[in-house]
Design an enzyme around this catalytic site. Structure first.
Site, PDB file in Angstrom:
ATOM      1  N   ILE A 186      -4.147   4.555   0.718  1.00 26.39           N
ATOM      2  CA  ILE A 186      -4.590   4.888   2.074  1.00 26.39           C
ATOM      3  C   ILE A 186      -5.719   5.911   2.045  1.00 26.39           C
ATOM      4  O   ILE A 186      -6.671   5.837   2.826  1.00 26.39           O
ATOM      5  CB  ILE A 186      -3.408   5.441   2.895  1.00 26.39           C
ATOM      6  CG1 ILE A 186      -2.271   4.424   2.968  1.00 26.39           C
ATOM      7  CG2 ILE A 186      -3.858   5.823   4.300  1.00 26.39           C
ATOM      8  CD1 ILE A 186      -0.938   5.032   3.383  1.00 26.39           C
ATOM      9  N   PHE A 231       0.838  -1.197   0.000  1.00 22.83           N
ATOM     10  CA  PHE A 231       0.000   0.000   0.000  1.00 22.83           C
ATOM     11  C   PHE A 231       0.872   1.246   0.000  1.00 22.83           C
ATOM     12  O   PHE A 231       2.053   1.213   0.359  1.00 22.83           O
ATOM     13  CB  PHE A 231      -0.948   0.011   1.206  1.00 22.83           C
ATOM     14  CG  PHE A 231      -0.246   0.101   2.538  1.00 22.83           C
ATOM     15  CD1 PHE A 231      -0.010   1.328   3.141  1.00 22.83           C
ATOM     16  CD2 PHE A 231       0.175  -1.046   3.199  1.00 22.83           C
ATOM     17  CE1 PHE A 231       0.635   1.415   4.366  1.00 22.83           C
ATOM     18  CE2 PHE A 231       0.820  -0.979   4.425  1.00 22.83           C
ATOM     19  CZ  PHE A 231       1.052   0.257   5.012  1.00 22.83           C
ATOM     20  N   CYS A 232       0.268   2.358  -0.426  1.00 19.97           N
ATOM     21  CA  CYS A 232       0.924   3.665  -0.407  1.00 19.97           C
ATOM     22  C   CYS A 232      -0.168   4.722  -0.270  1.00 19.97           C
ATOM     23  O   CYS A 232      -1.333   4.395  -0.040  1.00 19.97           O
ATOM     24  CB  CYS A 232       1.773   3.882  -1.656  1.00 19.97           C
ATOM     25  SG  CYS A 232       0.847   3.785  -3.209  1.00 19.97           S
ATOM     26  N   THR A 233       0.177   5.977  -0.415  1.00 19.11           N
ATOM     27  CA  THR A 233      -0.777   7.055  -0.136  1.00 19.11           C
ATOM     28  C   THR A 233      -2.000   7.010  -1.047  1.00 19.11           C
ATOM     29  O   THR A 233      -3.138   6.971  -0.581  1.00 19.11           O
ATOM     30  CB  THR A 233      -0.089   8.423  -0.267  1.00 19.11           C
ATOM     31  OG1 THR A 233       1.080   8.446   0.538  1.00 19.11           O
ATOM     32  CG2 THR A 233      -1.035   9.539   0.167  1.00 19.11           C
ATOM     33  N   GLY A 263      -1.889   5.109  -4.278  1.00 19.37           N
ATOM     34  CA  GLY A 263      -1.869   3.947  -5.153  1.00 19.37           C
ATOM     35  C   GLY A 263      -0.786   3.931  -6.204  1.00 19.37           C
ATOM     36  O   GLY A 263      -0.431   2.871  -6.728  1.00 19.37           O
TER      37      GLY A 263
END
Length: 303
Positions: free
Chosen positions: A203, A174-176, A178
């Site tokens: 997120i 996951f990241c901020t 995508g």
């Protein structure tokens, strides 16, 4: 109140330079601030402004070659999140430094926010946070592995050094928003990992859609604008930015003896020289003068 739109899209732009000036002109005409990156691989960025202006820019981007199915995430900011509008030409819209990585070829399995908790709680799943160390420091998902990278470009080397830890594991990333996972999942697939998943919309989408009572998110999510962090419901968080090192700090950190506005905080006071601090003090003086003249100056995201 400002409407904030975070967007990215991988596509093939034959001549991204030709797209820059019309896009910048439209943003400026619509009173939009923020930053957009254009490269041969697509577009990425965050913009803010009046709702009608944001919609006009999004319509323009959707009309660009291959961008009809552009997705974006909306939130709000009480104050102007960026000082000005920039449209930059780059080699990559998110820098990984891996020429063979191509999200248009293949990526991991997308996981909707509503299904994310069940996936990451499975015993055979390893959860990896692909963001930078200062982002992870203020919030992450429960049980997530923190690679402690200073830059996304460090991720491939970290994986090479740590891949044996994840033998026979399914990988969830996951990241901020995508975009980093589009590249990191493609990278892992290229490294022979068979089952790779990533949080669709990142997120931000999770915090928007999953109620706090059901959440496995812990802390706040760092964002690259004046808000610094957001929480569940994408409500602006309590963090501020140390404009010396650009790390997020809490309001109470301003009371620590290491803190000097624009010069140092408890994270960076030992990392800079006295010459650096003198230069930062002069910069802070210029910022104060600009504010006294009523001019916008938001160090950290626009310098």
């Amino acid at each position: 109140m400002y409407t904030v739109a975070a967007l990215y899209h991988f596509t093939r732009f034959e001549d991204p330079a030709a797209l820059r000036d019309p896009l910048l002109a439209l943003c400026e005409a619509q009173g939009i601030c923020g930053s957009l990156l254009l490269a041969r691989e697509g577009i990425n960025g965050t913009i803010a402004g009046p709702a009608a202006g944001i919609e006009a820019v999004l319509a323009h981007v959707r009309a660009l070659p291959g961008c009809a199915d552009l997705e974006w995430k909306l939130s709000t900011a009480a104050e102007r999140p960026f000082a000005r509008m920039k449209v930059r030409l780059k080699k990559e819209i998110v820098s990984m430094g891996q020429p063979d990585v191509d999200p248009l070829a293949r990526v991991g399995h997308y996981v909707e926010p509503a299904d994310w908790n069940a996936l990451i709680r499975a015993e055979d799943v390893a959860v990896i946070d692909t963001r930078n160390d200062y982002e992870v420091a203020i919030g992450t998902f429960e049980g997530a592995v923190d690679p402690q990278t200073e830059s996304f470009r460090d991720f491939p080397a970290w994986w090479e050094q740590n891949k044996d830890r994840f033998h026979n594991k399914r990988i969830a990333m996951f990241c901020t928003g995508g975009i980093r996972c589009e590249k990191s999942t493609n990278f892992l697939l290229g490294q022979g990992v068979e089952e790779v998943y990533h949080l669709k919309g990142g997120i931000l989408k999770y915090l928007e859609e999953v109620p706090a009572a059901d959440s496995t998110w812990q802390g706040e999510c760092f964002v690259f604008d004046r808000r610094v962090s957001v929480g569940h419901g994408l409500v602006e968080g309590p963090h501020e930015l140390c404009h010396a090192c650009r790390r997020p700090i809490l309001p109470e950190d301003r009371s620590r003896p290491e803190y000097e506005e624009g010069v140092s905080c408890h994270f960076c006071i030992e990392e800079t020289s006295e010459a650096d601090k003198a230069r930062f003090r002069e910069r802070q003086k210029q910022i104060a003068l600009a504010r006294a003249r009523g001019e916008h100056h938001l160090p950290g995201f626009d310098d």
